[in-house]
Design a protein around this motif. Structure first.
Motif, short mmCIF file in Angstrom:
data_model
loop_
_atom_site.label_atom_id
_atom_site.label_comp_id
_atom_site.label_asym_id
_atom_site.label_seq_id
_atom_site.Cartn_x
_atom_site.Cartn_y
_atom_site.Cartn_z
N THR A 40 0.83 -0.61 0.04
CA THR A 40 0.08 0.44 -0.18
C THR A 40 0.95 1.08 -0.49
O THR A 40 1.25 1.18 0.63
CB THR A 40 -0.69 0.30 1.02
N PRO A 41 -0.19 2.52 -0.39
CA PRO A 41 1.14 3.90 -0.59
C PRO A 41 1.66 3.91 0.50
O PRO A 41 2.40 4.25 0.86
CB PRO A 41 0.03 4.39 -1.76
N PRO A 42 0.36 4.31 2.10
CA PRO A 42 1.08 4.66 2.73
C PRO A 42 2.15 4.30 3.09
O PRO A 42 2.68 6.10 3.85
CB PRO A 42 -0.11 4.47 3.76
N PRO A 43 2.66 3.95 3.12
CA PRO A 43 3.81 3.49 4.05
C PRO A 43 5.12 3.86 3.73
O PRO A 43 6.02 4.16 3.68
CB PRO A 43 4.45 1.90 4.22
N ARG A 44 5.00 4.41 2.34
CA ARG A 44 6.07 4.57 1.00
C ARG A 44 6.51 6.23 1.84
O ARG A 44 7.49 6.35 1.47
CB ARG A 44 6.25 4.38 0.15
N PRO A 45 5.35 6.73 1.83
CA PRO A 45 6.14 8.26 1.73
C PRO A 45 6.26 8.36 3.15
O PRO A 45 7.75 8.49 3.48
CB PRO A 45 4.94 9.26 2.10
N GLN A 46 6.36 7.36 3.84
CA GLN A 46 7.30 7.47 5.24
C GLN A 46 9.33 6.98 4.49
O GLN A 46 9.54 7.29 5.24
CB GLN A 46 6.79 6.21 6.14
N LYS A 47 8.78 5.44 3.98
CA LYS A 47 10.18 5.10 3.76
C LYS A 47 10.85 6.31 2.94
O LYS A 47 12.05 6.64 2.89
CB LYS A 47 9.69 4.60 2.52
N THR A 48 10.04 6.93 1.94
CA THR A 48 10.95 8.36 2.19
C THR A 48 11.35 9.14 2.88
O THR A 48 12.63 9.81 2.69
CB THR A 48 10.04 9.10 0.71
N HIS A 49 10.75 9.37 3.67
CA HIS A 49 10.88 10.40 4.70
C HIS A 49 11.77 10.14 5.76
O HIS A 49 13.22 9.97 6.10
CB HIS A 49 9.65 10.81 6.13
N SER A 50 11.89 8.63 5.74
CA SER A 50 12.91 7.98 6.54
C SER A 50 14.02 7.50 5.75
O SER A 50 15.29 7.74 6.55
CB SER A 50 12.71 6.26 7.25
N ARG A 51 14.06 7.12 4.57
CA ARG A 51 15.04 6.76 4.17
C ARG A 51 15.91 8.49 3.67
O ARG A 51 17.41 8.42 3.55
CB ARG A 51 14.80 6.50 2.49
N VAL A 61 6.22 15.27 -4.54
CA VAL A 61 5.68 13.99 -4.63
C VAL A 61 4.20 13.65 -5.26
O VAL A 61 3.90 13.09 -5.51
CB VAL A 61 6.58 13.20 -3.52
N PRO A 62 3.50 15.25 -4.87
CA PRO A 62 2.27 14.83 -5.18
C PRO A 62 1.68 14.50 -6.18
O PRO A 62 0.73 14.53 -7.31
CB PRO A 62 1.25 16.17 -3.68
N ALA A 63 2.68 15.22 -7.06
CA ALA A 63 2.40 16.21 -8.22
C ALA A 63 3.33 14.59 -8.82
O ALA A 63 3.86 14.64 -9.00
CB ALA A 63 3.24 17.55 -8.82
N SER A 64 2.27 14.44 -9.47
CA SER A 64 2.98 13.29 -10.74
C SER A 64 3.45 13.46 -11.95
O SER A 64 4.92 12.81 -12.07
CB SER A 64 1.68 12.98 -11.42
N SER A 72 -1.02 20.19 -4.56
CA SER A 72 -2.75 19.95 -3.75
C SER A 72 -3.14 19.07 -4.67
O SER A 72 -3.80 18.47 -4.16
CB SER A 72 -3.15 21.40 -4.11
N SER A 73 -2.79 19.10 -6.34
CA SER A 73 -3.39 17.69 -6.93
C SER A 73 -2.66 17.04 -7.17
O SER A 73 -1.51 16.65 -6.93
CB SER A 73 -3.74 18.50 -8.56
N LYS A 74 -4.07 15.43 -6.92
CA LYS A 74 -3.28 14.36 -7.23
C LYS A 74 -2.17 13.53 -6.84
O LYS A 74 -1.74 13.48 -7.16
CB LYS A 74 -3.14 14.58 -9.31
N GLN A 75 -3.04 13.26 -5.18
CA GLN A 75 -2.01 13.67 -4.54
C GLN A 75 -1.27 12.37 -4.57
O GLN A 75 0.07 11.54 -4.49
CB GLN A 75 -2.11 14.00 -3.40
N LYS A 76 -2.41 11.14 -4.71
CA LYS A 76 -2.52 10.09 -3.89
C LYS A 76 -1.26 9.47 -5.76
O LYS A 76 -0.21 8.62 -5.36
CB LYS A 76 -4.16 8.58 -4.09
N LYS A 77 -1.49 9.36 -6.69
CA LYS A 77 -0.86 9.06 -7.39
C LYS A 77 0.34 9.26 -8.02
O LYS A 77 1.46 8.51 -8.08
CB LYS A 77 -1.68 9.23 -8.81
N ALA A 78 0.18 11.24 -7.64
CA ALA A 78 2.07 11.32 -8.00
C ALA A 78 2.49 10.70 -7.07
O ALA A 78 3.91 10.47 -7.35
CB ALA A 78 1.34 12.95 -8.04
N ILE A 79 1.94 10.62 -5.59
CA ILE A 79 3.16 10.59 -5.17
C ILE A 79 3.45 9.27 -5.46
O ILE A 79 4.58 8.89 -5.03
CB ILE A 79 1.96 10.35 -3.59
N GLN A 80 2.74 7.96 -5.46
CA GLN A 80 3.25 7.05 -5.82
C GLN A 80 4.60 6.78 -7.42
O GLN A 80 5.45 6.17 -7.03
CB GLN A 80 2.53 5.77 -6.02
#
Lengths: 139, 647
Positions: free
Chosen positions: B466-477, B491-494, B592-600
């Motif tokens: 799932t996506p949620p752990p990943r941003p943390q990874k980026t943060h942690s990394r 990150v949010p911007a695709s 602000s736009s398309k955060q999820k997909k952009a994040i991934q």
């Protein structure tokens, strides 16, 4: 072999009742009605019995001089009552059980029909046919 | 009597009819006359049109009958002329009989002449054609089924007894088809028992339909006495088994006649329509429609509930409370038949049984592809790609879907990018509603319901986590806060998320520019490096803890603070660094736009970038070391020179 077959709903009104010698129908209806008391008595006596076939089958409810009445209750408190002629060489218990099992199966098939609402009179031709096959053996 | 009546035919010779012919013709005549609504001899209404006082056969049924003989129209014209009907203007008995005889002659291959009827001829054969029936009663395509009438024709068993007898008696007669005056499709109120009797005899090519029963037709309207001794099955086999209790015979007849056309046969186009309807209720053709869904659908047909209940009983062969595709087709067909006036059969006709339907109409190839893709065992990875294929295929087929599916299409227009995307939400909607009710029966569809683009779906399929752990990874990394600051806006911007790392990459060849790319990594090194250069260390130490946007500013200050040795790298770094700072600013706006997909997408890009940057890092560290060593060497030289100058 059966002379009269009746399906009684949980609230003790008939969903289906049919007897073979059509002239004495009223008598059979009366017998079925009186047997309901016996059925209720047996159900209450069972208490929190395990639900398996043996408990579903109530056995001989009461005999009269001409007829014997057998009962069977389903999990949803739908009762099947069967009146057999005493003059028939005593039907073995197993045969009665198998007849009830067939009744139960046909009843569940009727239930599966989405156009049938529980509580309606049963008008399924398949059910009719099955009951006829059970009763017509008398002749 | 017919022989005598033949005298009425003016130009023709005396008409000699054999006994069989007499019976046949009289029945035919009676039917043609009776079809108009009256009985023979009772002055049918059409008689008013014709010469009064004579029973006539109405021209309509007669014409149909003649057409049923399958002779060319020209021949029929000749026949009508010859028999004298045209002359007298109506079909009297004599004319009718002459015509029949001529038809027999024509069918035997003899020329249509008055002379031909003098010889012994077989009985005329009449084949009821579809068109006639349709013209007559405007009913369904398959109209040849005798079986249709059978159930509600509470035909007395005794009639069959009689027919059996006669059939046995006159087996030597040449095989004839019973003449048809009326098609079978008429609903109960339309038919008179005699007609239905007559028609019910027809259509078995191997059968010897004997016309003799017809003369018994009229009296058979009243129930009669012969005991239900159970006529032999064999003779019944030769006749259409019409009685309920003999419905079993039907299968035997079918074997004889290899499924003649009948109302219970589903045509190809009907089949397609049913399949489409099925798919509108349940996208998976190999799965089931639950009872409640089917109930809602079938109640739209406005049939009464008991009838629908009975149809369900017939079609749900396995009594599981759900309809598979063949069961659904059978039920639908029964409903259509009922609506067109056909009575419901006592049991499911053999052509409607699920096994037959599945065998007779193997699923078309594209459906097979659908099956493949709908298979439960499809792993999640393959499923999105299969979805793509499915959606493309199903789009073509769903073009003809009835309104409900189109409405669904209109509803689900969120973030659709392509036609395939449209199909996805449409199907998802379709599958969502039955999915709820099919919880037990339907195979689980593990398609993602929130996908908006095929690429997303594919990627999502490829990356189950799932996506949620990943941003943390980026943060942690992130080795430092700066990394987060650098990448977070992107990150949010695709698309824009791709921008900051790529600008880092191109400058790679240039050491000065690559330094800017890894400026974040430089900080720790710079932190270590100041140990060698005391002057620059305070300034450098400040810099790592500051944000990148401010970094170039500090960097720009650095040339002022520091000596020249660090100027070159810093200015070079500062220049491109300022460019980099500009870029994050616009990305912040898109955040602000398309955060999820952009994040991934950004996460993946970041991973790649991280790998690249790690390499860069190592290279730059080495360069940094070299540069520092140079600086140290230069400083040493300076110090060596200074005391000289000072002194």
């Amino acid at each position: 072999m059966a002379v009269c077959v009746a399906v009684i709903a949980k609230e003790n009104y008939p969903l289906y009742i049919r007897s073979v010698p059509t002239e004495n129908e009223l008598k059979f209806h009366y017998m079925v009605h009186t047997s309901l008391d016996v059925v209720d008595e047996k159900i209450s006596a069972m208490g929190k019995a395990l639900v398996d076939q043996r408990e579903l089958y109530l056995g001989l409810l009461y005999p009269t001089e001409d007829y014997k009445v057998y009962g069977y209750v389903t999990n949803s408190k739908v009762k099947f009552v069967m009146v057999v002629d005493s003059s028939n060489t005593a039907l073995r218990d197993n045969e009665i059980r198998s007849m009830f099992r067939k009744l139960h199966n046909s009843y569940t098939d009727v239930m599966c029909n989405p156009f049938y609402t529980p509580g309606d009179r049963i008008q399924s031709r398949a059910f009719d046919g099955m009951v006829t096959s059970m009763m017509i053996q008398v002749c | 009597m017919e022989a005598a009546a033949s005298g009425g035919c003016g130009s023709g010779p005396p008409l000699l009819l054999s006994e069989g012919e007499q019976q046949c013709y009289s029945e035919l005549f009676a039917r043609c006359a009776g079809a108009a609504g009256g009985g023979p001899g009772s002055g049918p209404p059409e008689a008013a049109r014709a010469a009064p006082g004579a029973s006539t056969a109405a021209s309509g049924p007669v014409a149909d009958l003649f057409r049923a003989s399958q002779l060319p129209a020209e021949t029929l014209h000749q026949i009508t002329e010859l028999c004298g009907a045209k002359r007298v203007g109506y079909f009297g008995p004599t004319q009718f009989y002459v015509a029949l005889k001529l038809i027999a002659a024509a069918q035997s291959g003899l020329p249509v002449r008055i002379e031909s009827i003098k010889c012994e001829l077989p009985l005329p054969r009449f084949m009821m054609s579809k068109t006639d029936a349709e013209i007559r009663f405007g009913n369904m395509a398959e109209l040849h089924g005798t079986k249709v009438q059978i159930p509600y024709l509470i035909t007395e068993k005794n009639t069959f007894k009689r027919m059996d007898d006669e059939d046995k008696q006159q087996e030597t007669q040449s095989p004839t088809m019973s003449p048809l005056a009326s098609p079978p499709s008429s609903p109960p109120h339309y038919q008179r028992v005699p007609l239905s009797h007559g028609y019910s005899k027809l259509r078995k090519s191997t059968e010897q339909m004997h016309p003799a029963p017809y003369e018994a037709r009229q009296p058979l309207v009243q129930p009669e006495g012969p005991s239900l001794g159970g006529p032999g099955a064999k003779p019944l086999r030769h006749q259409a088994s019409l009685i309920r209790s003999f419905s079993v015979e039907r299968e035997l007849q079918d074997n004889n006649s290899s499924y003649p056309d009948e109302p219970w046969r589903i045509t190809e186009e009907q089949r397609e329509y049913y399949v489409n309807q099925f798919r509108s209720l349940q996208p998976d053709p190999s799965s089931f429609i639950s009872g409640s869904v089917a109930k809602n659908f079938f109640t739209k047909s406005k049939l009464s509930i008991p009838e629908l209940s009975y149809i369900w009983e017939l079609s749900d062969a396995d009594c599981d409370g759900a309809l598979s595709l063949p069961e659904f087709c059978a039920a639908f067909h029964l409903i259509v038949a009922r609506k067109n006036g056909y009575p419901l059969p006592e049991s499911l006709p053999p052509t409607l049984q699920p096994e037959y339907l599945q065998a007779a109409f193997p699923k078309p190839k594209w459906e097979c592809a659908l099956f493949d893709s709908y298979s439960e065992s499809v792993p999640a990875n393959q499923q999105p790609r299969d979805l793509n294929r499915m959606e493309k295929l199903s789009i073509k087929d769903m073009a003809d879907f009835p309104v409900p599916t189109q409405d669904v299409t209109g509803d689900d227009k969120q973030a659709l990018k392509s036609a395939t995307d449209e199909a996805l939400p449409k199907d998802m909607e379709d599958s969502a509603t039955p999915k709820d009710s099919n919880s037990l029966k339907a195979r689980p569809r593990s398609r993602s319901y929130s996908s908006t683009s095929i690429e997303e779906a594919m990627k999502r399929g490829e990356d189950p986590p799932t996506p949620p752990p990943r941003p943390q990874k980026t943060h942690s990394r992130a080795s430092s806060l700066d990394l987060n600051k650098v990448f977070q806006p992107s990150v949010p911007a695709s698309k824009s998320g791709l921008l900051p790392p790529p600008p880092a990459l191109p400058p790679r060849p240039c050491p000065s520019q690559s330094e800017q790319a890894s400026e974040a990594e430089l900080h720790p090194q710079l932190n270590r490096a100041p140990s060698q250069a005391a002057e620059s260390s305070p300034a450098k130490k400040d810099i790592p803890y500051s944000q990148p946007p401010s970094k170039p500013i500090r960097r720009k200050f650095r040339p002022e603070n520091q000596a020249t040795e660090s100027q070159e790298p810093t200015t070079a770094v500062g220049g491109p660094a300022s460019v980099a700072t500009v870029k994050p600013h616009p990305t912040v706006q898109k955040q602000s736009s398309k955060q999820k997909k952009a994040i991934q997408t950004a996460i993946r890009k970041n991973k790649e970038a991280n790998a690249v940057l790690a390499r860069l890092n190592s290279e730059l560290q080495q360069q940094l070391k070299e540069v520092h060593q140079e600086r140290i060497a230069l400083e040493n030289q300076l110090e060596q020179l200074r005391p000289v100058t000072v002194l």
